[in-house]
Write an enzyme that holds these catalytic residues in place. Structure first.
Site, PDB file in Angstrom:
ATOM      1  N   ARG A   1       0.862  -1.182   0.000  1.00  0.00           N
ATOM      2  CA  ARG A   1       0.000   0.000   0.000  1.00  0.00           C
ATOM      3  C   ARG A   1       0.898   1.231   0.000  1.00  0.00           C
ATOM      4  O   ARG A   1       1.959   1.248   0.630  1.00  0.00           O
ATOM      5  CB  ARG A   1      -0.910   0.035   1.234  1.00  0.00           C
ATOM      6  CG  ARG A   1      -2.039  -0.977   1.193  1.00  0.00           C
ATOM      7  CD  ARG A   1      -3.100  -0.632   0.137  1.00  0.00           C
ATOM      8  NE  ARG A   1      -4.197  -1.587   0.091  1.00  0.00           N
ATOM      9  CZ  ARG A   1      -4.278  -2.608  -0.752  1.00  0.00           C
ATOM     10  NH1 ARG A   1      -3.323  -2.818  -1.639  1.00  0.00           N
ATOM     11  NH2 ARG A   1      -5.342  -3.408  -0.743  1.00  0.00           N
TER      12      ARG A   1
ATOM     13  N   HIS B   1      -0.880   0.134  -9.945  1.00  0.00           N
ATOM     14  CA  HIS B   1      -1.528  -0.838  -9.052  1.00  0.00           C
ATOM     15  C   HIS B   1      -2.004  -2.075  -9.829  1.00  0.00           C
ATOM     16  O   HIS B   1      -3.189  -2.448  -9.769  1.00  0.00           O
ATOM     17  CB  HIS B   1      -2.690  -0.184  -8.295  1.00  0.00           C
ATOM     18  CG  HIS B   1      -3.057  -0.915  -7.038  1.00  0.00           C
ATOM     19  ND1 HIS B   1      -3.494  -0.287  -5.900  1.00  0.00           N
ATOM     20  CD2 HIS B   1      -3.034  -2.246  -6.723  1.00  0.00           C
ATOM     21  CE1 HIS B   1      -3.742  -1.193  -4.962  1.00  0.00           C
ATOM     22  NE2 HIS B   1      -3.466  -2.384  -5.435  1.00  0.00           N
TER      23      HIS B   1
HETATM   24  N1  LIG Z   1      -0.482  -4.227  -5.140  1.00  0.00           N
HETATM   25  C1  LIG Z   1      -1.471  -5.083  -5.225  1.00  0.00           C
HETATM   26  O1  LIG Z   1      -2.051  -5.265  -6.278  1.00  0.00           O
HETATM   27  C2  LIG Z   1      -1.828  -5.918  -4.020  1.00  0.00           C
HETATM   28  C3  LIG Z   1      -2.580  -7.069  -4.222  1.00  0.00           C
HETATM   29  C4  LIG Z   1      -2.877  -7.859  -3.139  1.00  0.00           C
HETATM   30  C5  LIG Z   1      -2.465  -7.491  -1.868  1.00  0.00           C
HETATM   31  N2  LIG Z   1      -1.745  -6.359  -1.694  1.00  0.00           N
HETATM   32  C6  LIG Z   1      -1.309  -5.973  -0.323  1.00  0.00           C
HETATM   33  O2  LIG Z   1      -0.518  -7.007   0.223  1.00  0.00           O
HETATM   34  C7  LIG Z   1      -0.847  -7.139   1.598  1.00  0.00           C
HETATM   35  C8  LIG Z   1      -0.399  -8.498   2.119  1.00  0.00           C
HETATM   36  O3  LIG Z   1      -1.256  -9.507   1.611  1.00  0.00           O
HETATM   37  P1  LIG Z   1      -1.210 -11.014   2.167  1.00  0.00           P
HETATM   38  O4  LIG Z   1      -2.339 -11.737   1.538  1.00  0.00           O
HETATM   39  O5  LIG Z   1       0.165 -11.585   2.027  1.00  0.00           O
HETATM   40  O6  LIG Z   1      -1.493 -10.774   3.731  1.00  0.00           O
HETATM   41  P2  LIG Z   1      -1.369 -11.808   4.936  1.00  0.00           P
HETATM   42  O7  LIG Z   1      -1.423 -13.213   4.434  1.00  0.00           O
HETATM   43  O8  LIG Z   1      -2.342 -11.368   5.963  1.00  0.00           O
HETATM   44  O9  LIG Z   1       0.120 -11.575   5.491  1.00  0.00           O
HETATM   45  C9  LIG Z   1       0.499 -10.400   6.134  1.00  0.00           C
HETATM   46  C10 LIG Z   1       1.931 -10.543   6.639  1.00  0.00           C
HETATM   47  O10 LIG Z   1       2.345  -9.283   7.183  1.00  0.00           O
HETATM   48  C11 LIG Z   1       2.812  -9.510   8.513  1.00  0.00           C
HETATM   49  N3  LIG Z   1       2.529  -8.353   9.373  1.00  0.00           N
HETATM   50  C12 LIG Z   1       1.327  -7.766   9.639  1.00  0.00           C
HETATM   51  N4  LIG Z   1       1.483  -6.750  10.508  1.00  0.00           N
HETATM   52  C13 LIG Z   1       2.800  -6.709  10.809  1.00  0.00           C
HETATM   53  C14 LIG Z   1       3.589  -5.895  11.672  1.00  0.00           C
HETATM   54  N5  LIG Z   1       3.029  -4.913  12.421  1.00  0.00           N
HETATM   55  N6  LIG Z   1       4.913  -6.142  11.737  1.00  0.00           N
HETATM   56  C15 LIG Z   1       5.487  -7.130  11.010  1.00  0.00           C
HETATM   57  N7  LIG Z   1       4.795  -7.937  10.171  1.00  0.00           N
HETATM   58  C16 LIG Z   1       3.468  -7.722  10.087  1.00  0.00           C
HETATM   59  C17 LIG Z   1       2.043 -10.726   9.010  1.00  0.00           C
HETATM   60  O11 LIG Z   1       2.705 -11.271  10.133  1.00  0.00           O
HETATM   61  P3  LIG Z   1       2.216 -12.668  10.786  1.00  0.00           P
HETATM   62  O12 LIG Z   1       2.701 -13.712   9.830  1.00  0.00           O
HETATM   63  O13 LIG Z   1       2.926 -12.722  12.087  1.00  0.00           O
HETATM   64  O14 LIG Z   1       0.729 -12.594  10.899  1.00  0.00           O
HETATM   65  C18 LIG Z   1       2.059 -11.590   7.759  1.00  0.00           C
HETATM   66  O15 LIG Z   1       3.283 -12.289   7.649  1.00  0.00           O
HETATM   67  C19 LIG Z   1      -2.346  -6.889   1.622  1.00  0.00           C
HETATM   68  O16 LIG Z   1      -2.777  -6.481   2.914  1.00  0.00           O
HETATM   69  C20 LIG Z   1      -2.511  -5.794   0.599  1.00  0.00           C
HETATM   70  O17 LIG Z   1      -2.424  -4.527   1.227  1.00  0.00           O
HETATM   71  C21 LIG Z   1      -1.419  -5.560  -2.738  1.00  0.00           C
END
Ligand SMILES: NC(=O)c1ccc[n+]([C@@H]2O[C@H](COP(=O)([O-])OP(=O)(O)OC[C@H]3O[C@@H](n4cnc5c(N)ncnc54)[C@H](OP(=O)(O)O)[C@@H]3O)[C@@H](O)[C@H]2O)c1
Length: 314
Positions: free
Chosen positions: A229, A277
């Site tokens: 983001r 994006h």
């Molecule tokens: N650019 C795009 O087109 C696009 C598309 C899809 C998603 N995204 C972004 O990518 C993000 C991640 O997606 P995902 O599906 O991989 O999410 P996810 O499966 O929920 O994984 C989030 C990861 O971030 C870690 N995390 C969260 N808060 C943290 C903190 N305060 N300090 C350190 N690590 C932290 C989590 O730790 P834990 O393992 O300990 O829970 C987990 O490893 C989404 O939220 C979205 O904003 C962007």
């Protein structure tokens, strides 16, 4: 209204509405799918499929049983005061989206690893010079966020021989990936990282994480790939780090304001490559299957895929 033909509301500011509706109707043939704003009696709506939905809408649905985000991020829904506190919130978990992100991060990491920003600058002069890249095992990649997306990208890059480390909130174990956790270990991750990939969710803890202080912890000449983001990065601090030569280049797919305003300095910065994006777009066909499975689980009382922990914010 029943589990056989639930009443669903699609409220989405999206150019692909027709494609989404066709995909949802194929995946949920018996459901009564209504499209905002022609939604009929709002008290009949049980599930809401939303993306940039109108403010206040969720609070007007008394029979609401679950809210499903049509994208992977849910920060827009969590910030909506009309989102009822006890209704389950589910983010998009889509194999097509994971595959897209994996490709994009691989492309961008290779772009920085093979010093393409230097060759692009040379071409614009024109100037002929060759640079021997380090071997993959000598290239240190750091991934912020080791969830569905970050974990997959870490595994792909380590599979190609890169020296990959990752950071998460709680400890994660990934084969061939050195893992760090929590705020205390972030400086160690940053200090060893030449190519930094941000794949964190946007929460109160991660907003503005990549500011001047943290960017300065990266070694000189490092590169940034932000595909999470825009609000994870402090724009002015990134530009200052690039201008000072501390960072060599950045690939950005997400921005504080989208579409990125034409006057924003990122557009013309010589060390920034940006895309609108598109790193991982939800693939409607696979996403609709996941939504249908989650609706089935909701009515069967089974755990849904991608259920958000509202207390931790992702
Ligand atoms: N650019 C795009 O087109 C696009 C598309 C899809 C998603 N995204 C972004 O990518 C993000 C991640 O997606 P995902 O599906 O991989 O999410 P996810 O499966 O929920 O994984 C989030 C990861 O971030 C870690 N995390 C969260 N808060 C943290 C903190 N305060 N300090 C350190 N690590 C932290 C989590 O730790 P834990 O393992 O300990 O829970 C987990 O490893 C989404 O939220 C979205 O904003 C962007």
């Amino acid at each position: 209204m029943s589990r056989e033909n639930p009443v669903l509301l699609y409220a989405c500011d999206d150019v692909d509405t027709e494609d989404w509706l066709a995909g949802l109707r194929r995946a949920l043939p018996l459901a009564d799918i209504r499209v905002w704003p022609e939604a009929g009696a709002l008290e009949e709506i049980e599930c809401a499929f939303v993306w940039r939905h109108p403010a206040g809408l969720l609070g007007r649905l008394p029979a609401l049983r679950a809210v499903f985000s049509l994208g992977a991020g849910v920060e827009h829904i969590l910030r909506d005061p009309s989102m009822p506190p006890d209704v389950p919130l589910v983010r998009m978990v889509d194999p097509g989206l994971v595959a897209g992100m994996n490709e994009y991060v691989l492309w961008a990491a290779l772009h920085h690893h093979r010093q393409m920003p230097r060759y692009e600058a040379q071409q614009s002069q024109p100037h002929w010079a060759q640079w021997v890249p380090p071997l993959p095992q000598q290239r240190r990649v750091g991934i912020l966020g080791l969830g569905q997306l970050g974990g997959t990208c870490a595994t792909t890059l380590s599979g190609l021989g890169f020296d990959v480390a990752g950071w998460s909130r709680t400890y994660r174990r990934l084969a061939q990936v050195k893992t760090y956790a929590g705020p205390d270990e972030l400086p160690s991750l940053l200090a060893r990282t030449e190519i930094l990939v941000c794949l964190l969710p946007l929460t109160a803890q991660t907003e503005n994480l990549l500011d001047a202080h943290r960017l300065a912890m990266l070694p000189r000449g490092a590169s940034l790939i932000n595909v999470a983001r825009g609000r994870h990065v402090v724009d002015a601090d990134l530009i200052a780090a690039l201008d000072a030569g501390h960072l060599e280049s950045a690939t950005l797919d997400v921005f504080r304001e989208e579409p990125l305003p034409a006057s924003h300095p990122f557009w013309t910065h010589p060390k920034i490559r940006l895309t609108p994006h598109i790193s991982a777009l939800t693939q409607i066909e696979t996403a609709a299957q996941t939504l249908a499975e989650n609706v089935r689980r909701l009515y069967a009382g089974e755990p849904m895929i991608g259920l958000v922990d509202r207390r931790r914010g992702y």
